[in-house]
Write an enzyme that holds these catalytic residues in place. Structure first.
Site, PDB file in Angstrom:
ATOM      1  N   SER A  66       0.856  -1.189   0.000  1.00 34.17           N
ATOM      2  CA  SER A  66       0.000   0.000   0.000  1.00 34.17           C
ATOM      3  C   SER A  66       0.885   1.230   0.000  1.00 34.17           C
ATOM      4  O   SER A  66       2.046   1.178   0.425  1.00 34.17           O
ATOM      5  CB  SER A  66      -0.903   0.006   1.236  1.00 34.17           C
ATOM      6  OG  SER A  66      -1.538   1.260   1.394  1.00 34.17           O
TER       7      SER A  66
ATOM      8  N   TYR B 267      -1.820  -0.194  10.389  1.00 35.57           N
ATOM      9  CA  TYR B 267      -2.004  -0.629   8.998  1.00 35.57           C
ATOM     10  C   TYR B 267      -0.739  -0.368   8.188  1.00 35.57           C
ATOM     11  O   TYR B 267      -0.279  -1.224   7.414  1.00 35.57           O
ATOM     12  CB  TYR B 267      -3.196   0.098   8.386  1.00 35.57           C
ATOM     13  CG  TYR B 267      -3.461  -0.250   6.943  1.00 35.57           C
ATOM     14  CD1 TYR B 267      -4.068  -1.457   6.591  1.00 35.57           C
ATOM     15  CD2 TYR B 267      -3.105   0.630   5.924  1.00 35.57           C
ATOM     16  CE1 TYR B 267      -4.315  -1.775   5.268  1.00 35.57           C
ATOM     17  CE2 TYR B 267      -3.347   0.324   4.588  1.00 35.57           C
ATOM     18  CZ  TYR B 267      -3.952  -0.876   4.266  1.00 35.57           C
ATOM     19  OH  TYR B 267      -4.184  -1.185   2.954  1.00 35.57           O
TER      20      TYR B 267
END
Length: 588
Positions: free
Chosen positions: A460, A473
């Site tokens: 990501s 995250y």
């Protein structure tokens, strides 16, 4: 090897030394005839014959001019039509007038192409596995097509093949090339040459004691056929089932030259891998398994071997990834679903895994509509044992995958201090440990197979964009990024690529399922974030296209979306800006 048993066959003025392997008298098994190229003999197949003999009656022969067979002095005796008749005679002899499957390499494949395009060939040749040897008529047709439409791409492909084939011009000069191989044609030098150019093992490689003579007499193959075929091509169709084994790292033959085979072969399959020209030496087990898989499919109508050959069926012009087997986790929605669609559209068989099989089944419906084999499995990637079992199931039922996309993941927003231990464990187990488990399980299979492959891991932009509300995250995705970079280095020697895909803000349903630590009204927060993502409206199909490009081009790190590309450069070159920006409160 002592398990070869010789019996000669006379074809006109030519004596062909033919060989059977082991106990080839078992008449209930199909027959397979192996045809070598230059400068080999039947010993090319020494390391494949034992594996093939478990399924078939195995025969081979020294083609004219090689080994213990007759060496005609005149060039005309090496024309392809004469060599094709030799093959028909061998098949007739070893099968008592029946038919046989043929596996052929290099010039053995070239002459078998001549045979299978001969009218009536299907009565003698049940199937043809072609390795590193094109039909010269098809090749000439392909070359003319490139030159008749001189686009940069066509010219580039033509020039690439000309450069790869430059040695054939040297082979056309009798005095010079003959003298060259008379001086250098020794077992030791040839072994070192093969080892240097494509890593052929020095051990377990068998050459006939006639290697120097074979090199010299075999040059007549080039002189008898290449100029005539290229000047006056006569492409003919064939109804014989053909499997083209395309080696992406072939030093002599570029994959593009096989692009028009489908226009002449009614029943054509294709399988490619990051292997080199002398595949029977470098990876005999892989080639034997590939041939067995194909022949079983032809014999039985369906393949009894694990890697279903129907996935390589070629019904039209070759697609970029035709014949590849792709595994995608988290394939039930979003990026995983769109990646499955993109790979299926390019000719891949797809194996779809998701914890929600109902959504994966919806993905499968669209993939099947694209004409590829598709299978769905339930998988919870947070459980390492389940991932390991899944990988073994894929290998047993479908074969070793060529492409693995570790896409399954979840989101977690909010304060790292407010997150529960259960939330952290679940995040790490799915986003990081799941990727590690999938990469390890399938990479082991790819390494053992020895034919390369590609692993895609979904990281990501959060991996390089610190944020006070995405710390956990970001940590999971930064782990994916660094693991992927390190694994790429580890697997490079095995020609297995690894790509880390780093999307930014992409409109998927991950936002609806994301938990927000320390937030009382989860639904309101989910609606707020989802609304922002919907307004941004960067769709997952765009990420899928980048994944495909990463596989084809073997890219290491791929930031996707403008903000991801910007953030990647900021973090690399002016990281203090990222640190200041990380303090901003995004969801308050």
């Amino acid at each position: 090897m002592t398990d070869w048993h010789r019996s000669d066959l006379t074809v006109g003025d030519i004596r062909l030394a033919t060989y059977s392997y082991g106990d080839a008298a078992e008449s209930d098994r199909p027959a397979i005839v192996l045809v070598h190229g230059w400068p080999d003999t039947h010993h090319l197949w020494d390391n494949m014959a034992p594996q093939l003999a478990e399924h078939y009656r195995v025969f081979a022969y020294d083609t004219r001019g090689f080994g213990e067979s007759t060496r005609p002095d005149d060039v005309a005796s090496y024309r392809l039509d004469a060599l094709a008749q030799d093959l028909f005679a061998v098949i007739d002899s070893v099968t008592d007038g029946g038919s046989a499957h043929v596996v052929a390499h290099d010039w053995g494949s070239v002459q078998t192409w001549e045979a299978v395009t001969t009218p009536g060939a299907s009565t003698a040749i049940a199937s043809f596995t072609s390795v590193s040897g094109p039909n010269l008529d098809f090749l000439a047709e392909w070359a003319r097509a490139q030159l008749s439409s001189p686009t940069p791409g066509n010219i580039g492909r033509a020039l690439s093949q000309v450069a790869s084939s430059a040695y054939t011009g040297f082979f056309q000069i009798p005095g010079v090339s003959d003298a060259f191989f008379r001086a250098l044609g020794s077992d030791k030098l040839w072994t070192e040459f093969l080892h240097a150019i494509e890593g052929t093992p020095r051990e377990n490689v068998s050459f006939a004691p006639t290697l120097r003579e074979d090199m010299i007499s075999g040059l007549k193959l080039y002189r008898a056929n290449i100029r005539g075929k290229l000047a006056r091509p006569n492409p003919r169709p064939t109804s014989v089932p053909v499997l083209e084994v395309v080696n992406d790292r072939d030093i002599a033959l570029r994959p593009a030259i096989y692009g028009r085979t489908y226009t002449h072969a009614d029943k054509l399959w294709r399988k490619s891998s990051t292997t080199g020209h002398w595949l029977p030496y470098t990876n005999p087990a892989y080639l034997a398994a590939t041939a067995i898989e194909f022949i079983d499919a032809i014999e039985n109508g369906t393949s009894s071997a694990p890697n279903t050959i129907d996935r390589a069926r070629q019904l039209g012009a070759p697609l970029p990834l035709t014949g590849k087997l792709a595994v995608i986790t988290g394939a039930g929605s979003g990026i995983g679903r769109e990646t499955a669609y993109a790979l299926a559209a390019l000719g891949c068989e797809v194996v779809l895994a998701d914890i929600d099989t109902a959504s994966a089944d919806e993905t499968a419906t669209e993939c099947k509509a694209k004409g590829v084999l598709t299978n769905v499995y339930e998988l919870d990637v947070s459980k390492t044992s389940a991932v390991t079992e899944f990988a073994e199931t894929v290998r047993a039922r479908h074969g070793v995958p060529d492409i693995v996309v570790n896409n399954a993941g979840i989101g977690l927003g909010g304060s790292a201090l407010d997150a529960t231990e259960e939330q952290i464990d679940r995040l790490i187990d799915i986003n990081l440990r799941g990727v590690i488990s999938g990469s390890r399980a399938f990479a082991k299979q790819m390494v053992a197979r020895g034919a390369g492959g590609h692993i895609v891991n979904l990281a990501s932009a959060a991996a390089f964009t610190p944020s006070r509300e995405l710390g956990l995250y970001s940590a999971s995705k930064a782990g994916v990024l660094m693991f992927s970079e390190s694994l790429r280095a580890e697997l490079a020697d095995h020609r297995i690529g690894v790509s880390a895909i780093c999307p930014g803000i992409v409109n998927t349903n991950i936002t609806a399922a994301t938990e927000y630590a320390g937030v009382d009204d989860q639904e309101a927060m989910a609606r707020k974030v989802s609304g922002f993502y919907e307004k941004r409206n960067y769709t997952p199909d765009k990420v899928a296209r980048e994944i495909v490009r990463a596989v084809v081009s073997n890219k290491a790190v791929v930031p996707v979306t403008p903000e991801a590309k910007f953030g990647y450069r900021v973090y690399r070159f002016i990281p203090w800006v990222s640190r200041i920006a990380a303090r901003a409160k995004l969801t308050g």
